[in-house]
Write an enzyme that holds these catalytic residues in place. Structure first.
Site, short mmCIF file in Angstrom:
data_model
loop_
_atom_site.label_atom_id
_atom_site.label_comp_id
_atom_site.label_asym_id
_atom_site.label_seq_id
_atom_site.Cartn_x
_atom_site.Cartn_y
_atom_site.Cartn_z
N CYS A 1 95.62 73.91 -23.74
CA CYS A 1 96.54 74.09 -22.62
C CYS A 1 95.90 75.04 -21.59
CB CYS A 1 97.88 74.65 -23.11
SG CYS A 1 97.74 76.02 -24.24
N CYS B 1 94.61 78.46 -22.69
CA CYS B 1 93.40 78.52 -23.50
C CYS B 1 92.15 78.45 -22.63
CB CYS B 1 93.38 77.38 -24.51
SG CYS B 1 94.99 77.00 -25.19
#
Lengths: 319, 77
Positions: B10, B13
């Protein structure tokens, strides 16, 4: 104050009458955008601060201690409401809870409530529907999580969890490792709040714009035919449409508010909202990694049913 | 030094990975960065909320994206 500002901007600066269609729509848009953005900022900051001191590891430690005298499911649902987490974290969270000694039913209470009652949805809700409906929505979300977790916990569903989950070693971190002072925490709290608000904001603004256009141009009572309360299938239909919608669904709240203003019963609208934020296909795909297909179906089915039931109850009580 | 960035991919990250690289560059530290996206592996490392940052097997941050300066602090420089 915000209302006066919006009136001043539309009437005095732009020279439009707030009784006329364009003026009314614009006034609605300016007022709602400012109000909702303010609430969104306040809400994400408050939740960010709370979660900085109450990370999921600590929530798990509190729940695993099991000193809640039968209120475990309620406490788990309450924490679910207070702990925002993106669906991308639902798998490690599920494993962490189950391997941390929290019963499956209590874990479900948390998992069901968490997306249903999240800070962005509550902020937008409060800005459009007001605090009373927001309170009812929040209470209903926590009640759904508590009850379903309790019911699901009665069945032996552990056998429907993918076996590899139980092979992950149990880890007992309680989240007390973060010893930063409040001042050290402020930048990350503000940063997280900003990130959340920025992610949701464009959708909300679009939603408010559509809502504003409806406010100015759609006549009151226009939708009474399609989803009126005498139609017994209205609630399940609304839920069926809501489940596949996803992500920054908070943007639909201002549109739904206008649907209610133009004649759709509040219970049908609330059920639709709950279906949009509480259940989503990506979430189902993720949960499938840790749950057998049957349990994913049970999970989605029972949450959807509970939402439909709530819709009927609200339609009966609130209208 | 071995650094692991945990997360399924996502936005958080990727931001964390970018900041970790910036921190490494600023601190002039040599390290290997490994991206961990497997959920079982993430859970095994004890992280419940992504993104997570693991340095030499120790979880230093989980559930939030630390600033570049903070990551430099974790690197010990």
């Amino acid at each position: 104050v915000i209302h006066d500002f919006a009136t001043w901007l539309v009437r005095d600066v732009l020279g439009l009458s707030i009784e006329a269609r364009w003026g009314a729509a614009l006034h609605f848009f300016v007022y709602d955008t400012l109000k909702i953005m303010f609430l969104l900022a306040a809400m994400t900051l408050a939740m960010g601060a709370l979660n900085s001191y109450m990370p999921v590891e600590r929530v798990r430690a509190v729940l695993a201690s099991r000193r809640w005298f039968g209120l475990d499911h309620f406490v788990a649902a309450l924490f679910g409401a207070l702990t925002p987490f993106c669906s991308c974290s639902s798998i490690p969270l599920f494993i962490g809870f189950v391997r941390g000694g929290i019963p499956l039913g209590v874990t479900f209470s948390f998992l069901i409530t968490s997306p249903l009652v999240n800070e962005a949805a509550v902020a937008v809700f409060a800005g459009t529907f007001g605090w009373k409906v927001t309170g009812i929505y929040t209470g209903a979300g926590i009640a759904v999580g508590t009850l379903l977790g309790f019911v699901l916990g009665r069945f032996r569903l552990e056998r429907l969890v993918e076996p590899w989950v139980f092979e992950v070693p149990a880890i007992a971190s309680d989240g007390s490792g973060d010893r930063r002072s409040f001042r050290q925490r402020v930048p990350s709290i503000v940063g997280e709040a900003w990130a959340t608000a920025r992610k949701v904001a464009p959708y909300v603004v679009v939603g408010i714009a559509v809502g504003a256009a409806m406010h100015g141009f759609v006549p009151t009572g226009a939708f009474e035919g399609a989803l009126e309360r005498d139609n017994p299938l209205a609630v399940p239909m609304a839920v069926a449409v809501g489940v596949p919608l996803y992500a920054n669904a908070t943007g639909v709240i201002p549109i739904v508010e206008q649907l209610v203003a133009k004649g759709i019963p509040i219970g049908t609208a609330l059920a639709f909202m709950m279906a949009v934020v509480g259940l989503s296909i990506p979430e189902g795909v993720l949960l499938r990694r840790v749950l057998r297909p049957r349990l994913v179906a049970i999970y989605f089915g029972s949450v959807a049913l509970a939402i439909v039931a709530l819709g009927y109850v609200f339609n009966a009580l609130l209208t | 030094m071995k650094i692991q960035v945990l997360g399924p991919g996502c936005i958080n990250c990727t931001t964390l990975e970018t900041r970790t690289r910036a921190a490494l560059k600023a601190a002039a530290v040599e390290a290997t960065i490994e991206k961990v996206s497997d959920y079982a592996e993430i859970a095994r490392l004890g992280v419940m909320k992504t993104p997570g940052l693991v340095i030499d097997g120790r979880v230093v941050v989980s559930g939030r994206v630390p600033s570049v300066d903070e990551i430099r602090g974790f690197l010990g420089r």
